[in-house]
Design an enzyme around this catalytic site. Sequence first.
Site, short mmCIF file in Angstrom:
data_model
loop_
_atom_site.label_atom_id
_atom_site.label_comp_id
_atom_site.label_asym_id
_atom_site.label_seq_id
_atom_site.Cartn_x
_atom_site.Cartn_y
_atom_site.Cartn_z
N ASP A 1 10.67 72.60 52.62
CA ASP A 1 10.02 73.40 52.26
C ASP A 1 9.09 72.97 53.69
OD1 ASP A 1 8.00 75.20 50.86
OD2 ASP A 1 7.19 73.87 50.06
N ASP B 1 5.47 75.16 53.41
CA ASP B 1 3.87 74.45 53.54
C ASP B 1 3.46 73.29 52.17
OD1 ASP B 1 2.50 77.94 54.07
OD2 ASP B 1 4.59 78.26 53.58
#
Length: 294
Positions: free
Chosen positions: A84, A86
């Site tokens: 991922d 963020d």
Amino acid sequence: MTAQIATLLAAPARADLQHATVAALRDAWGGGEIRWLADGIAAEFALATAPASRWEDWAALQSEGVDLVVQPAEGRRKRFLIADMDSTMIGQECIDELADMAGVGARVSDITARAMNGELDFEGALTERVGLLKGLPETVIAQVLAERITYTPGGRALLATMKANGGYAALVSGGFTAFTRAVGGHLGFDETRANTLLVADGHLTGEVARPILGREAKMAALTEISARLGIGHDQVIAVGDGANDLGMLGMAGTGVALHAKPAVAAQCEVRVNHGDLSALLYIQGYAAQDFVTE
């Protein structure tokens, strides 16, 4: 009975993992010889089986600022990293930073927090937040990248070390391509996938291209890329922090909840709350001297 490895980790910035702490747990669990991967930061020892008191001891160590990971010893070094972006590879939520520039920061960050904790439908929450960015100049994206984005420590070493050992890395985000291209390029990812913010006349339209990349798309990316590489899911290490990461974290041979929302961490076997991204190397058995740094 499957042989296990226990790894203890402290925040590299503090480097305060005590030899006595590691030895006490090893002795209580009847483990093997202690191997220090980085003094004050990471150590491991072998076990015949995972102890029944594992989570009680994990909770006790958390109060001391120490992470504890117990996993099968066989096959822990992985060939594919899927991550991922963020609040995982970077310290921010990009949409929150854009919203702050647009003057709707508080409203959007509240929606983001609830979505990442699994309280809201991801696609609906993303559509609502992007709608609040309508009219924002496209140039603000470059400004946010230059002025507001910080990288999680250990990221470049994680990528460089795994790739030097034959690994592959994909950045798969529910965020936006304008950010993943820059972040992925900086860190050395082999490929990136994300959503596309639509722009007209130099301004954001308040819409995102379909289909929206969320939980299912992250799972699909793991499956597709693994198949292309000719490896099983057991050879994948995944890392994320939000509810939309849970699918890929569960599919991967090792799914790491990194500084994750409580509701997310509770569903993961590997939880790193104090360490940084270098923890993903230590739990694969790499010692600090094995790290590839630039």
